[in-house]
Each structure stands twice: as structure tokens, then as C-alpha cells.
Design a protein around this motif. Sequence first.
Motif, PDB file in Angstrom:
ATOM      1  N   TYR A  18       0.835  -1.208   0.000  1.00  0.00           N
ATOM      2  CA  TYR A  18       0.000   0.000   0.000  1.00  0.00           C
ATOM      3  C   TYR A  18       0.872   1.262   0.000  1.00  0.00           C
ATOM      4  CZ  TYR A  18      -3.874  -3.068   1.503  1.00  0.00           C
ATOM      5  OH  TYR A  18      -4.812  -4.055   1.598  1.00  0.00           O
ATOM      6  N   LEU A  19       1.941   1.244   0.822  1.00  0.00           N
ATOM      7  CA  LEU A  19       2.826   2.408   0.897  1.00  0.00           C
ATOM      8  C   LEU A  19       3.429   2.717  -0.465  1.00  0.00           C
ATOM      9  CD1 LEU A  19       4.361   4.546   2.585  1.00  0.00           C
ATOM     10  CD2 LEU A  19       6.117   2.802   2.990  1.00  0.00           C
ATOM     11  N   GLY A  20       3.934   1.671  -1.133  1.00  0.00           N
ATOM     12  CA  GLY A  20       4.508   1.884  -2.454  1.00  0.00           C
ATOM     13  C   GLY A  20       3.491   2.407  -3.447  1.00  0.00           C
ATOM     14  N   LEU A 144      -1.234   7.873   4.687  1.00  0.00           N
ATOM     15  CA  LEU A 144      -0.700   9.052   5.358  1.00  0.00           C
ATOM     16  C   LEU A 144       0.717   9.362   4.895  1.00  0.00           C
ATOM     17  CD1 LEU A 144      -0.704  11.231   7.595  1.00  0.00           C
ATOM     18  CD2 LEU A 144      -0.096   9.432   9.209  1.00  0.00           C
ATOM     19  N   LEU A 145       1.560   8.323   4.838  1.00  0.00           N
ATOM     20  CA  LEU A 145       2.978   8.544   4.565  1.00  0.00           C
ATOM     21  C   LEU A 145       3.298   8.616   3.076  1.00  0.00           C
ATOM     22  CD1 LEU A 145       4.573   6.128   7.196  1.00  0.00           C
ATOM     23  CD2 LEU A 145       4.379   8.618   7.328  1.00  0.00           C
ATOM     24  N   ALA A 148       2.904  12.034   1.003  1.00  0.00           N
ATOM     25  CA  ALA A 148       3.812  13.046   1.543  1.00  0.00           C
ATOM     26  C   ALA A 148       5.255  12.719   1.181  1.00  0.00           C
ATOM     27  CB  ALA A 148       3.649  13.138   3.061  1.00  0.00           C
ATOM     28  N   VAL A 149       5.630  11.441   1.310  1.00  0.00           N
ATOM     29  CA  VAL A 149       6.987  11.024   0.948  1.00  0.00           C
ATOM     30  C   VAL A 149       7.229  11.279  -0.537  1.00  0.00           C
ATOM     31  CG1 VAL A 149       8.489   9.010   0.689  1.00  0.00           C
ATOM     32  CG2 VAL A 149       7.212   9.344   2.809  1.00  0.00           C
ATOM     33  N   SER A 150       6.245  10.919  -1.369  1.00  0.00           N
ATOM     34  CA  SER A 150       6.398  11.132  -2.806  1.00  0.00           C
ATOM     35  C   SER A 150       6.509  12.616  -3.140  1.00  0.00           C
ATOM     36  CB  SER A 150       5.217  10.519  -3.552  1.00  0.00           C
ATOM     37  OG  SER A 150       5.439  10.519  -4.941  1.00  0.00           O
ATOM     38  N   GLY A 151       5.705  13.443  -2.465  1.00  0.00           N
ATOM     39  CA  GLY A 151       5.766  14.883  -2.703  1.00  0.00           C
ATOM     40  C   GLY A 151       7.108  15.481  -2.342  1.00  0.00           C
ATOM     41  N   LEU A 152       7.794  14.861  -1.376  1.00  0.00           N
ATOM     42  CA  LEU A 152       9.126  15.323  -0.996  1.00  0.00           C
ATOM     43  C   LEU A 152      10.210  14.746  -1.901  1.00  0.00           C
ATOM     44  CD1 LEU A 152       8.837  15.069   2.897  1.00  0.00           C
ATOM     45  CD2 LEU A 152       8.794  17.151   1.517  1.00  0.00           C
ATOM     46  N   LEU A 153      10.023  13.490  -2.343  1.00  0.00           N
ATOM     47  CA  LEU A 153      11.048  12.822  -3.143  1.00  0.00           C
ATOM     48  C   LEU A 153      11.097  13.338  -4.571  1.00  0.00           C
ATOM     49  CD1 LEU A 153      10.661   9.082  -2.051  1.00  0.00           C
ATOM     50  CD2 LEU A 153      12.413  10.721  -1.344  1.00  0.00           C
ATOM     51  N   ILE A 154       9.938  13.678  -5.138  1.00  0.00           N
ATOM     52  CA  ILE A 154       9.896  14.069  -6.546  1.00  0.00           C
ATOM     53  C   ILE A 154      10.748  15.306  -6.832  1.00  0.00           C
ATOM     54  CG2 ILE A 154       8.377  14.965  -8.368  1.00  0.00           C
ATOM     55  CD1 ILE A 154       6.259  12.965  -7.390  1.00  0.00           C
ATOM     56  N   PRO A 155      10.670  16.389  -6.018  1.00  0.00           N
ATOM     57  CA  PRO A 155      11.542  17.537  -6.292  1.00  0.00           C
ATOM     58  C   PRO A 155      13.030  17.198  -6.153  1.00  0.00           C
ATOM     59  CG  PRO A 155       9.724  18.183  -4.876  1.00  0.00           C
ATOM     60  CD  PRO A 155       9.725  16.686  -4.933  1.00  0.00           C
ATOM     61  N   GLY A 305      -4.806  10.369   4.522  1.00  0.00           N
ATOM     62  CA  GLY A 305      -4.219   9.317   5.338  1.00  0.00           C
ATOM     63  C   GLY A 305      -4.397   9.555   6.819  1.00  0.00           C
ATOM     64  N   ILE A 306      -4.321  10.821   7.243  1.00  0.00           N
ATOM     65  CA  ILE A 306      -4.545  11.137   8.661  1.00  0.00           C
ATOM     66  C   ILE A 306      -5.958  10.742   9.069  1.00  0.00           C
ATOM     67  CG2 ILE A 306      -4.742  13.022  10.336  1.00  0.00           C
ATOM     68  CD1 ILE A 306      -2.539  14.464   8.802  1.00  0.00           C
ATOM     69  N   GLY A 307      -6.929  11.157   8.255  1.00  0.00           N
ATOM     70  CA  GLY A 307      -8.309  10.792   8.550  1.00  0.00           C
ATOM     71  C   GLY A 307      -8.537   9.299   8.479  1.00  0.00           C
ATOM     72  N   SER A 308      -7.902   8.640   7.490  1.00  0.00           N
ATOM     73  CA  SER A 308      -8.062   7.202   7.336  1.00  0.00           C
ATOM     74  C   SER A 308      -7.467   6.440   8.514  1.00  0.00           C
ATOM     75  CB  SER A 308      -7.410   6.759   6.023  1.00  0.00           C
ATOM     76  OG  SER A 308      -7.645   5.396   5.778  1.00  0.00           O
ATOM     77  N   LEU A 309      -6.317   6.879   8.988  1.00  0.00           N
ATOM     78  CA  LEU A 309      -5.694   6.230  10.135  1.00  0.00           C
ATOM     79  C   LEU A 309      -6.553   6.399  11.380  1.00  0.00           C
ATOM     80  CD1 LEU A 309      -3.229   4.686  11.158  1.00  0.00           C
ATOM     81  CD2 LEU A 309      -2.122   6.893  11.612  1.00  0.00           C
ATOM     82  N   ALA A 310      -7.089   7.604  11.584  1.00  0.00           N
ATOM     83  CA  ALA A 310      -7.974   7.832  12.723  1.00  0.00           C
ATOM     84  C   ALA A 310      -9.244   6.988  12.601  1.00  0.00           C
ATOM     85  CB  ALA A 310      -8.329   9.313  12.819  1.00  0.00           C
ATOM     86  N   GLY A 311      -9.801   6.917  11.396  1.00  0.00           N
ATOM     87  CA  GLY A 311     -11.015   6.129  11.197  1.00  0.00           C
ATOM     88  C   GLY A 311     -10.777   4.649  11.400  1.00  0.00           C
ATOM     89  N   ALA A 312      -9.667   4.124  10.844  1.00  0.00           N
ATOM     90  CA  ALA A 312      -9.384   2.697  10.988  1.00  0.00           C
ATOM     91  C   ALA A 312      -9.098   2.334  12.438  1.00  0.00           C
ATOM     92  CB  ALA A 312      -8.202   2.315  10.097  1.00  0.00           C
TER      93      ALA A 312
END
Length: 452
Positions: A18-20, A144-145, A148-155, A305-312
Motif C-alpha cells: 500500500y505504501l509503495g 498518510l505517509l 507526503a513522501v512522494s511529494g518530498l522525493l519528486i523535487p 491518510g490522517i483521517g483514514s488512520l484515525a477512522g481505521a
Amino acid sequence: MTSWRQAVLLVSGLGLSYLGNWVYFVAINLTVLDLSGGSAAAVAVLFALRPAALLLTNFWSGSIVDRADPRRLMIASDLVRGALMAAIPFVSTLWGIYALVFLIGLAGSFFGPSQQVYIVKLIPGQERARFNSILGMSSSGAFLLGPAVSGLLIPLWGADFSIFFNAATFFACAGMIARLPSVGKGAAGAPAAPKEAEADRGEPAAGAAERLPHRLNSANEPSLPSGSALAAPGKVRMPRLRAWAADWREVGRFARSAKPFLLVYGLFQGAMLLGAAIDSQEATFIREQLALSPEAYGLLVSMTGIGSLAGASTAALLARRVPFLWYLGGGTFMTCVFYLLFYLSDGFWMPSAAFIGLGFGMAYAGAGYATYFQQQVPAQLMGRVASASDMAQGGLQIALTLLVGLLADRLGLQPVCVAVAALAAGLGLALFLRTSLFRRSMGAGGPSTLGM
């Protein structure tokens, strides 16, 4: 009882995948947007490729899933997808990327039904609601991760790095699943009529048929019940085309005996398909309408992801106390409402709040639907029913996704997405009312307890 070491290993492998996928999600959307010059229709085509692949394979893949070792199918699917994913950075044309994404969808069409069958056979019925909620937590953490990780890695390293990362997670997931036990090959048997009352109490609708052990013959293949469409005198096998036709007749008989299930299923999938159609325009809306950067795009998606983690997390904690039909109806309606709020939003903070609510609702809807499907569909039919379901969804999703993309290019992105989201919210409300009425019709027995 299933070893929780096995359950943790399965959740970990799927969670890493899922993370990938979420790291890749941002990268592939931005890649197609750049190659197409910001075309909403081009992104819509990207989102239509997976359902197109499902439509092509699911006519026959369910028959394979119900007769093969689901663990081996999951491993093979991950290995093929990983290899194809690793080839994407070496392709520089839009149509070349479309072709690889389509092939990845073909390989992935076996994974979902196989995963459903494997979970049903590995996890006891009374533990599935909690397991599905915990699996949802894993998915939510990736949600969640990953962006955000992709948004940081792409630049820093470009979109290709994110795509290679996703390829590596497929291989890692295959390695983890390989360490899990085999649950044997499936056996296609006669379906049992589902019972919503049993499902709401947390009892498998398949009844005793689901609990019967699969007897193995000398060739280590499951023996078929004498009434099965594939059992013949003298153990003579039917020709393959006749076997597929018999399989579809079995699915048809199940559908005719499962009208309450089909009503709930139709409302849920209708709302989710409309949501998926406008979800295909999420990247275009954020980049073109809200004029946000790739970093902000990744951060916004991570809000879901924040909302999904809280919901799950809360869904897992409440699994003993709250009927999963409430998860299904309430979560679906909430998801559709926040889709509507997102496409009505402007700036950064309003869509952030909408994404958090969207993720929260999706966690409940996903856990509720997974449990409902597992309890209503007999295990021996699950692969074929899931494949038939995916095939029907695929055709509708292709049509809706392409229609939304074309209308967005002609009539404007925001008004089209707002109208579709409002329609989805109407279906979500109908589902919520339907599940609420059903729970009240159960009498004074109180809420079901589906935890372990």
C-alpha cells in the motif's frame, strides 16, 4: 485459532505494498499531467486503464482463483507487477506508459480476489471484522505517509525514483506472503443462500459449508462435491469452456438468491464508482484549479491518510460494539459528503479538512464492506463472485471516468465534479437509510459483536 504472527506478517506485506502504491500514485499522476500538458482527459484515461484490465480478465480469472492456491497467485501477481513497474521509468511516451499501466492492471486482477479468498481461509469468521479494521489501519498509515513522501522525493530525485520504490515494495510483499502458510487450493461448490441476519451477528452466511474441511485426493487437489457443476461421473473433467459456463451459472444462482445483498452492494458500489470517477480528477483539480505545488499535492493527499488512520483505529476499537452495517452505511455516506466538500473548496485548508473527513469515512466504509462481502458470499464462490463484481464495476468505471474527464474539459472541472459528488452523496444516503432500517428490523437483539 490463526496465529497472530501470521496475521501480522500478512498485514505487514500488504501494508508495505500500500505504501509503495501511494508513493507511486502521486508520481504517475504528475508524470501523465506533464506529458499531456495538463489534460483532464489524459488523466481520466490513466484511471480507466485498471478497470479496463479487470474487464478483460475477470470473465475467467475467478474460475482460476477458486481452484488455485490463492497464496501462490498473490505471489505471482506481485512479482509480475514489480517487474512491469520497474520498466515504466524507461518509457518516455504517454502511450507507452498507458500500455505498461494496463499490463500491471492485468496482473493485478488476480490479486484482489485471491486476497479475499486467502483472508477468509486464514482468518476465522469471528476475527475478520477486527482483522479488516487492522488491515485498514495499515492501509491508512500508507495513505498518510506515501503521498507526503512522494511529494518530498519528486523535487529531489524525480518521479522515476518513486516508481522504482513501488516496484521494490511489490517484490518485498511477495517475499512476505511466501513466508505464510498455504491454505490449499479452492474448491468450487454449490452456493449457499446468504442470510443478512447471520451476517449482522457475525456468523458466516455460508454456514456449515464454509466450515467443512477441503478433502484432498491423491493428486493433492481438492475433491469436488457430488453436486458441483465440475464433478462428473468417473472424475472426467469438463472442457474448459463448459466449466466456465457452469461457473457463471453458479454465480447467477447466487445472485438470484441474494437480492438483499445485491441491493446493498449496488448502492455501495454506485456511490464508490461515482467517487472514483471524480477521484480521477483530483490531481488536475489540485494543480490546475487550486494552483498548488507537487509538495502541497502530496501533503494534501496525506491528509486523507490522517483521517483514514484515525477512522481505521476507531473502527478497530469499536468492532466489538458497533454493527459493521453501520460502518458500511455511515462510512459510505460520510465519504461521499466529503468528496462534495472537497470539490467545493478553495485554497489549502478547506480541502485539507475535506480530505481528513474523506479518509475517516473511507476507513469505516472499507472495513464494513469487506466484512459484509466476506460474510455474505460463500467461500467456495468468493473468487468467482469477486471477479464478476470487478468485471461489472470495470465497465461502469471506464464509462464514468472517461465521461467525467471529457465533460470536465468541455464544461469545466469544478461544476462537473460537484454534480457527480452530489449524486454519489444521494446514493450514500440511500445506503445509510437501508442499513439503518435493516438493523432496526432485527428487533431488540442489540448491536452485533464482530470482534475477536
